[in-house]
Motif scaffolding. Structure first.
Motif, PDB file in Angstrom:
ATOM      1  N   LYS A  13       1.998   9.379  -5.772  1.00 23.72           N
ATOM      2  CA  LYS A  13       2.027  10.735  -5.211  1.00 23.72           C
ATOM      3  C   LYS A  13       2.384  11.809  -6.230  1.00 23.72           C
ATOM      4  CE  LYS A  13       3.765  13.388  -1.285  1.00 23.72           C
ATOM      5  NZ  LYS A  13       4.574  13.351  -0.034  1.00 23.72           N
ATOM      6  N   GLN A  71      -7.501  13.526   3.091  1.00 26.26           N
ATOM      7  CA  GLN A  71      -6.242  14.233   3.312  1.00 26.26           C
ATOM      8  C   GLN A  71      -6.410  15.649   2.785  1.00 26.26           C
ATOM      9  OE1 GLN A  71      -3.244  12.009   4.151  1.00 26.26           O
ATOM     10  NE2 GLN A  71      -2.470  13.910   5.028  1.00 26.26           N
ATOM     11  N   GLN A  83      -3.851   9.891 -12.442  1.00 24.25           N
ATOM     12  CA  GLN A  83      -4.372   8.839 -11.574  1.00 24.25           C
ATOM     13  C   GLN A  83      -5.642   8.220 -12.153  1.00 24.25           C
ATOM     14  OE1 GLN A  83      -4.378   9.348  -7.323  1.00 24.25           O
ATOM     15  NE2 GLN A  83      -2.777  10.905  -7.385  1.00 24.25           N
ATOM     16  N   GLU A  89       0.833  -1.206   0.000  1.00 19.57           N
ATOM     17  CA  GLU A  89       0.000   0.000   0.000  1.00 19.57           C
ATOM     18  C   GLU A  89       0.866   1.252   0.000  1.00 19.57           C
ATOM     19  OE1 GLU A  89      -3.160   2.276   2.945  1.00 19.57           O
ATOM     20  OE2 GLU A  89      -2.977   0.095   3.032  1.00 19.57           O
ATOM     21  N   HIS A  90       1.891   1.283   0.851  1.00 22.87           N
ATOM     22  CA  HIS A  90       2.764   2.453   0.895  1.00 22.87           C
ATOM     23  C   HIS A  90       3.569   2.598  -0.393  1.00 22.87           C
ATOM     24  CE1 HIS A  90       2.809   3.174   5.527  1.00 22.87           C
ATOM     25  NE2 HIS A  90       1.695   3.543   4.938  1.00 22.87           N
ATOM     26  N   LEU A 146       1.135   4.131  -2.921  1.00 28.58           N
ATOM     27  CA  LEU A 146       0.873   5.550  -2.666  1.00 28.58           C
ATOM     28  C   LEU A 146       2.092   6.403  -2.979  1.00 28.58           C
ATOM     29  CD1 LEU A 146      -1.168   5.283   0.661  1.00 28.58           C
ATOM     30  CD2 LEU A 146      -2.032   5.663  -1.658  1.00 28.58           C
ATOM     31  N   ASN A 166      -8.464   8.293  -1.162  1.00 29.20           N
ATOM     32  CA  ASN A 166      -7.882   9.019  -2.292  1.00 29.20           C
ATOM     33  C   ASN A 166      -8.450   8.438  -3.578  1.00 29.20           C
ATOM     34  OD1 ASN A 166      -6.052   6.714  -3.046  1.00 29.20           O
ATOM     35  ND2 ASN A 166      -5.185   7.205  -1.031  1.00 29.20           N
TER      36      ASN A 166
END
Length: 617
Positions: free
Chosen positions: A313, A514, A320, A305-306, A309, A475
């Protein structure tokens, strides 16, 4: 004459194979040795004497071995000298760590030589040489993983030179669960010791897939400076614990505590478990291992997941959108509009789409359509590779604040001054000192607050059994739900203008967004059930809302919230609250809180409080 010679020889052999007859003083001294105590997992009993954490009679050779280390040692010594013909069932084969230690302590050179083929093959397959402590970070959406988890990786000699960590073994202690218990039942039984705990050695690649991919958890790897001999000593003891049951408790006798015991076996003289008489939170145990000088290097492995992302980013909103289209169908790869984008941007989009496809496939049965999309994206990535992915390394979890919190506050509630005293057993809320914790995560267990008003009037202000909040931002690519749950006792408005102590259970779900790098906004719908002596019914239900902002600013964390509960019986409660914490130091915080409460049962009330928080295990 032959019979006489045979009898003499038999007597001689019997004499040579007999266990040594130790004086009581020597036997008692050996049984009291910290290493023997560690091998038997003994602790001092609450009423004196000894008791073993092991809850399996198969582990002991003496009838009272679970409470008498001396009797267990004498029985072990006798069993080591049993005839060697029993093979793998011989005590030397079943208890290699005990055998090694007693042989060294008593210089036993006349032991029988059984063929321990099963242990020998198992030990050769593992080939222990070095050890790594693995910490999968906290994962709020799994009840068993809310505080994180620890396990050990047992590496072979060439693991660093040949980069063969995936061929290593993971040593794990966990609850053994039969059937499919729901999350609430799982948490309750875990708190009350309703599951047996077992050690297991499994291929590390399986655990890596489970924690890093299926649960999308970051992994921290702490390479330990254990020698090959120390690592082998620990693995020998694990063989002794094969299929041996312990009681499993989430807060103390858990994965982390059991691994500390193994490290004490590996390196005699370590005093790790003594630091955790009440609770053993994984981050605290990692800190204890590090403070003991056992860690020589720390590595970070981000979750899928990180990684996704981080890759997404730098992409714009339109880019996206292309990521979503590509993850939904490989036919979009040849779309003329996509092909007109700069080559460098297409490389980022394709790589993000491939990562999103893999992320969605976690835990799902493999299907041909998904496999075809992944293959097509991988081909495009090979033809137009993106730059190497760099994921920002977060703060070390063990460098965050400690788990237990003492609280001292002073304030005023509608012109009535008060002092407030609190204790929280574990371990973090939305406003606490943030280093090492994700923004928007809260896990509080067993929090008590006592309030002393003027004229020396004391009252129980609240007793929280558990308060958990997971505010994970949504997101374009990922849309997780935010949720919260809380239960315990708290003060609310009463009919006569006084406060009532009520029992409650509430929860909610919604979304978090966010708003900036350091700010989250959230909105949740809530449900609440309450037992209140002012209400006619025993249980009163309510629906409501909880919305607000969470901002990590230069001083610390600020939260601004609005909440309301609309009861079925007509009662309405609303509350506005503001909390700002100043991070004085890692383990010290100063919090200013202000709130205004509205209720149909009484006039609005205002409260302001300044609170000192000391994070101390």
């Amino acid at each position: 004459m032959k019979r006489i010679l045979f009898s003499l020889a038999l007597c001689t052999c019997t004499f040579l194979q007999a266990a040594p007859n130790l004086p009581d003083e020597r036997l008692n001294a050996l049984a009291a040795d910290p290493y023997w105590i560690a091998l038997g997992h003994y602790e001092t009993g609450k009423l004196g004497g000894w008791r073993s954490y092991v809850d399996d009679e198969q582990f002991f050779l003496a009838a009272n071995g679970d409470s008498d280390p001396t009797a267990e040692l004498a029985a072990t010594l006798k069993a080591l000298y049993a005839p060697a013909g029993s093979g793998d069932k011989h005590a030397q084969c079943v208890y290699p760590a005990r055998t090694r230690w007693l042989r060294e302590q008593l210089q036993l050179r006349d032991l029988p030589q059984p063929a321990c083929s099963e242990f020998t093959a198992w030990f050769k397959d593992i080939a222990p040489h070095s050890s790594v402590l693995i910490f999968p970070a906290a994962y709020l959406n799994s009840p068993s993983s809310m505080f994180g988890h620890t396990l050990l990786r047992i590496d072979q000699a060439d693991v660093q030179s040949n980069n063969t960590a995936l061929l290593s073994y993971a040593l794990n202690f966990g609850a053994f669960i039969e059937g499919m218990d729901n999350s609430i039942l799982y948490a309750w039984k875990g708190l009350m010791g309703g599951y047996p705990g077992l050690f297991a050695l499994v291929p590390y690649r399986e655990k890596l897939a489970e924690y890093r991919s299926l649960e999308n958890r970051d992994l921290w790897e702490y390479r330990l400076n254990l020698t090959p001999e120390e690592t082998a000593r620990m693995v020998e003891h694990v063989w002794e614990l094969k299929q041996i049951q312990f009681d499993y408790f989430f807060f103390d006798e858990n994965c982390s505590y059991r691994l500390l015991e193994l490290l004490e076996i590996a390196r005699p003289g370590l005093e790790l478990t003594e630091q955790f008489p009440l609770t053993a939170i994984p981050t605290d145990t990692v800190r204890a291992v590090k403070n003991a000088g056992l860690v020589e290097r720390t590595d970070y492995r981000p979750s899928r997941e990180h990684e996704l992302l981080a890759r997404a980013k730098p992409l714009s909103s339109e880019e996206q959108d292309w990521v979503l289209l590509l993850a939904d169908g490989q036919s979009q790869l040849n779309n003329p509009e996509l092909q007109r984008l700069p080559k460098e941007r297409r490389a980022l989009i394709q790589d993000a789409a491939f990562r999103l496809t893999r992320y969605r496939a976690n835990g799902e049965a493999r299907d041909s359509a998904s496999a075809q999309r992944s293959f097509a994206l991988l081909q495009s990535i090979n033809q137009n590779p993106p730059p190497a992915l760099e994921v920002k390394r977060p703060g070390l979890p063990e460098d965050g604040h400690e788990s237990r919190t003492w609280q001292l506050g002073a304030g005023s509630r509608d012109d009535r001054a008060f002092a407030e005293y609190g204790l929280r057993m574990a371990y973090h809320d939305l406003n606490d000192n943030m280093y090492g914790f994700p923004l928007g995560a809260q896990i509080e267990i067993l929090q008590l607050k006592l309030r002393q008003y003027e004229s020396n009037h004391w009252q129980l202000q609240r007793l929280d059994l558990a308060t958990i909040r997971s505010l994970t931002p949504r997101n374009q690519l990922l849309k997780p739900w935010s949720w919260q749950v809380a239960s315990g006792l708290e003060r609310v408005h009463g009919e006569d203008g006084d406060e009532r102590l009520v029992t409650h259970l509430n929860g909610g779900a919604g979304g978090t967004w966010q708003l900036s790098d350091e700010m989250l906004g959230f909105a949740l719908g809530t449900l609440r059930i309450e037992n209140n002596t002012d209400f006619a019914t025993f249980i009163a239900p309510a629906a409501g809302f909880n919305t607000g902002l969470l901002w990590h600013n230069p001083l610390g964390n600020l939260s601004l919230e609005a909440a309301g509960d609309y009861f079925y019986n007509g009662e309405v409660r609303r509350k506005l609250s503001l909390n700002q914490q100043w991070e004085v130091s890692r383990n010290l915080g100063l919090r200013l809180s202000a709130q205004r409460e509205f209720s149909q049962l009484s006039a609005p009330e205002n409260e302001i409080k300044l609170e000192l928080k000391w994070y101390h295990y």
